[in-house]
Design a protein around this motif. Sequence first.
Motif, PDB file in Angstrom:
ATOM      1  N   GLU A  23       0.835  -1.199   0.000  1.00  8.30           N
ATOM      2  CA  GLU A  23       0.000   0.000   0.000  1.00  8.30           C
ATOM      3  C   GLU A  23       0.872   1.251   0.000  1.00  8.30           C
ATOM      4  O   GLU A  23       0.552   2.251  -0.649  1.00  8.30           O
ATOM      5  CB  GLU A  23      -0.935  -0.005   1.206  1.00  8.30           C
ATOM      6  N   LYS A  24       2.024   1.192   0.694  1.00  6.59           N
ATOM      7  CA  LYS A  24       2.946   2.327   0.716  1.00  6.59           C
ATOM      8  C   LYS A  24       3.575   2.559  -0.659  1.00  6.59           C
ATOM      9  O   LYS A  24       4.033   3.668  -0.965  1.00  6.59           O
ATOM     10  CB  LYS A  24       4.044   2.090   1.752  1.00  6.59           C
ATOM     11  N   LYS A  25       3.600   1.492  -1.495  1.00  3.20           N
ATOM     12  CA  LYS A  25       4.162   1.607  -2.843  1.00  3.20           C
ATOM     13  C   LYS A  25       3.099   1.904  -3.892  1.00  3.20           C
ATOM     14  O   LYS A  25       3.372   1.852  -5.090  1.00  3.20           O
ATOM     15  CB  LYS A  25       4.900   0.317  -3.214  1.00  3.20           C
ATOM     16  N   GLY A  26       1.868   2.169  -3.424  1.00  2.91           N
ATOM     17  CA  GLY A  26       0.804   2.535  -4.357  1.00  2.91           C
ATOM     18  C   GLY A  26       0.014   1.371  -4.910  1.00  2.91           C
ATOM     19  O   GLY A  26      -0.758   1.545  -5.862  1.00  2.91           O
ATOM     20  N   VAL A  27       0.186   0.171  -4.346  1.00  4.12           N
ATOM     21  CA  VAL A  27      -0.587  -0.994  -4.775  1.00  4.12           C
ATOM     22  C   VAL A  27      -1.803  -1.108  -3.866  1.00  4.12           C
ATOM     23  O   VAL A  27      -1.661  -1.257  -2.647  1.00  4.12           O
ATOM     24  CB  VAL A  27       0.252  -2.285  -4.719  1.00  4.12           C
ATOM     25  N   THR A  28      -2.987  -1.069  -4.437  1.00  4.99           N
ATOM     26  CA  THR A  28      -4.203  -1.090  -3.621  1.00  4.99           C
ATOM     27  C   THR A  28      -4.541  -2.493  -3.165  1.00  4.99           C
ATOM     28  O   THR A  28      -4.092  -3.487  -3.755  1.00  4.99           O
ATOM     29  CB  THR A  28      -5.393  -0.537  -4.427  1.00  4.99           C
ATOM     30  N   GLY A  29      -5.339  -2.576  -2.132  1.00  8.07           N
ATOM     31  CA  GLY A  29      -5.807  -3.872  -1.651  1.00  8.07           C
ATOM     32  C   GLY A  29      -6.596  -4.601  -2.713  1.00  8.07           C
ATOM     33  O   GLY A  29      -6.513  -5.836  -2.834  1.00  8.07           O
ATOM     34  N   GLN A  30      -7.367  -3.868  -3.517  1.00  4.68           N
ATOM     35  CA  GLN A  30      -8.149  -4.495  -4.580  1.00  4.68           C
ATOM     36  C   GLN A  30      -7.237  -5.125  -5.621  1.00  4.68           C
ATOM     37  O   GLN A  30      -7.514  -6.222  -6.122  1.00  4.68           O
ATOM     38  CB  GLN A  30      -9.056  -3.447  -5.245  1.00  4.68           C
ATOM     39  N   GLU A  31      -6.128  -4.468  -5.944  1.00  5.35           N
ATOM     40  CA  GLU A  31      -5.182  -5.043  -6.905  1.00  5.35           C
ATOM     41  C   GLU A  31      -4.541  -6.303  -6.340  1.00  5.35           C
ATOM     42  O   GLU A  31      -4.364  -7.297  -7.065  1.00  5.35           O
ATOM     43  CB  GLU A  31      -4.102  -4.013  -7.246  1.00  5.35           C
ATOM     44  N   LEU A  32      -4.190  -6.279  -5.061  1.00  2.00           N
ATOM     45  CA  LEU A  32      -3.625  -7.476  -4.430  1.00  2.00           C
ATOM     46  C   LEU A  32      -4.637  -8.614  -4.425  1.00  2.00           C
ATOM     47  O   LEU A  32      -4.282  -9.785  -4.594  1.00  2.00           O
ATOM     48  CB  LEU A  32      -3.182  -7.156  -3.000  1.00  2.00           C
ATOM     49  N   LEU A  33      -5.908  -8.272  -4.233  1.00  2.00           N
ATOM     50  CA  LEU A  33      -6.976  -9.280  -4.265  1.00  2.00           C
ATOM     51  C   LEU A  33      -7.080  -9.891  -5.666  1.00  2.00           C
ATOM     52  O   LEU A  33      -7.218 -11.120  -5.817  1.00  2.00           O
ATOM     53  CB  LEU A  33      -8.301  -8.625  -3.868  1.00  2.00           C
ATOM     54  N   GLU A  34      -7.001  -9.044  -6.693  1.00  5.92           N
ATOM     55  CA  GLU A  34      -7.144  -9.514  -8.074  1.00  5.92           C
ATOM     56  C   GLU A  34      -6.015 -10.466  -8.474  1.00  5.92           C
ATOM     57  O   GLU A  34      -6.211 -11.378  -9.277  1.00  5.92           O
ATOM     58  CB  GLU A  34      -7.167  -8.321  -9.033  1.00  5.92           C
ATOM     59  N   VAL A  35      -4.821 -10.238  -7.929  1.00  6.37           N
ATOM     60  CA  VAL A  35      -3.691 -11.084  -8.285  1.00  6.37           C
ATOM     61  C   VAL A  35      -3.522 -12.261  -7.330  1.00  6.37           C
ATOM     62  O   VAL A  35      -2.644 -13.111  -7.513  1.00  6.37           O
ATOM     63  CB  VAL A  35      -2.399 -10.232  -8.360  1.00  6.37           C
ATOM     64  N   GLY A  36      -4.362 -12.337  -6.289  1.00  4.13           N
ATOM     65  CA  GLY A  36      -4.343 -13.475  -5.377  1.00  4.13           C
ATOM     66  C   GLY A  36      -3.349 -13.355  -4.239  1.00  4.13           C
ATOM     67  O   GLY A  36      -3.069 -14.347  -3.562  1.00  4.13           O
ATOM     68  N   LEU A  37      -2.829 -12.159  -4.012  1.00  7.42           N
ATOM     69  CA  LEU A  37      -1.858 -11.977  -2.922  1.00  7.42           C
ATOM     70  C   LEU A  37      -2.515 -11.527  -1.626  1.00  7.42           C
ATOM     71  O   LEU A  37      -1.860 -11.497  -0.577  1.00  7.42           O
ATOM     72  CB  LEU A  37      -0.796 -10.945  -3.341  1.00  7.42           C
TER      73      LEU A  37
END
Length: 596
Positions: A172-186
């Motif tokens: 999140e500090k690097k600009g990656v949203t929780g939704q993006e992490l969810l989409e990629v399975g992380l």
Amino acid sequence: MRFTSEFIEQVRQANDIVSVISDYVSLKRRGRNFWACCPFHNEKTASFSVASDKGFYYCFGCHAHGDVFQFVMARENISFSEAVERLAERAHIPLPEVEKSAEDMARDKKRDRLYEINEMAGNFFHNCLVKTRYGEPGLAYFHRRHLTNETIHSFKLGFAPDSWDKLTRAFEKKGVTGQELLEVGLAKEKNGHYYDAFRNRVMFPIRDGRGRIVGFGGRVLDDSKPKYLNSPETLIFNKRHLLFAMDKAHKAIFDEGRAILVEGYMDVISAHNRGICNVVASLGTAFTEEQARLLQRQAKELVLSYDMDTAGRQATLRAMEIVRGLGLHVRVVTLPQGKDPDEYINTAGPEKLREAIENAPNVLDYMLMTALKQYDDTTLDGKADIVAMLIPVLAQEDNRIVLETFMKKIAAKLQVDENAVRNEFNKYVTAHPETRQQQVVISRSVYQENAAVRGKGKNAVSEENILRFLVEKPEACARMRELVVPKFFTSTARSGIFEKILELQATQGTYTLADLQPLLTQEESGELARIMVLPEVPMSEAVITDYVKRFRLAELQQQYKEYSARAAAYGQQNDPRLVETLAMCKKIQNEMKRWA
């Protein structure tokens, strides 16, 4: 749409011609080729031949011919461009587009973003493993499994910290949203809050054929469940179409002509760690047809190294069924004391594993050994159980010689009448028509038809072999053009093919089938397809040179015949040209001696 020859070749390589044609007609392997009753004309015996390794089909009855594109064009009545598009879609190859729609551009941007996030995650897990105290348990685990630091870095192995949100907060500090992490399975989500999907696990990055990280596998270090956890299916991750470590193993598989399929990530990595690099694994799922086709493009042999339990036997049967018709020979490794490859290579050493692989029995022999261990072959019930266990495997065998020989072997081993085994086999096949054990009878007229099309020239077979050699070895063309000239060819179609190969070599320096085929006439195209499905003869430049001698001798013999006849006529007429003609006869004789 105009496609480049490189793109056409990419689509061709991704669509095995046997697989494509099998969608329309049932092919049976006979020798090197696959045969069927022709889908383009009515016949009761098979004259339609497909050469999987050459990528051509030819019907010796109606002379239908071509490559995988021409087959789809003929069957679907579509243009070449449409056939390329359809086969590209079949192989999940994106079409090259000059202009993309907004939707396409958005999808591509999304894919690129997911690849980027996975690469970031790969770095995160790897750094946790090798640079922080969080990864110490994981690093100790890998070292206990005898992995070198070089292998750990090569596979970019990692560790997911024992924390609910270490990765989530860092990203999140690097600009990656929780939704993006969810989409990629992380990440996972609960009540609007995101938390790490992988926790307290050693991590195995999963890469596609281009080396991009598309997902992860994680293994616990204790007895908690699940033992292994894989990324879910995403826009860039489809387990059915991937094999673990294929990006690293493909060259070794191609070089050795053999792929070794194991069950676990550590089985693969331990083998690579000790120099056995043609090893891959399916991704927590059963071996799939898509995975088999990945291997078929690189290898002729598949060696299975599964656990020797009931599930392992079922997986072996399933793998045999999947590769049926693909031309892959299947063998099964049985390691001592039921050890898996990871254990065995670290206790016995890589040479012992290589020895076990070299001595691995084929599937039928493996299943016979397994059945004899499981049942008592001295009792009637035991004999019946052994036969019942083997027949479903036998029903997957297309080669009739292998089938008949193995039924004799079973009967001899169990000391029962061979007809009893055959009767049980026939009952099973009748009850299971999906085994497709019906015979394909090759038409007796195939050889006569081939001889008729080939022509009566005594060098016709040499002409065929020269053309096949030049199609497959474009790098040899520059040297061959100094030896072989078009007038050597007695067939206008074969001469035409040769001249167009020379033209391509002169203008481009090299060539591919995609370059050659558009230049051929219909007659030349049919002749090339016929040549490419014929039984292969080992070829080399030395053999070609020998053919050139034959061609040259044939030409000189014809010249000698013509000059001899002319000299005889001049002699009867007291023509002064007789002396000159006899001198030419002598010169030709000397030249014939030199070439002979």
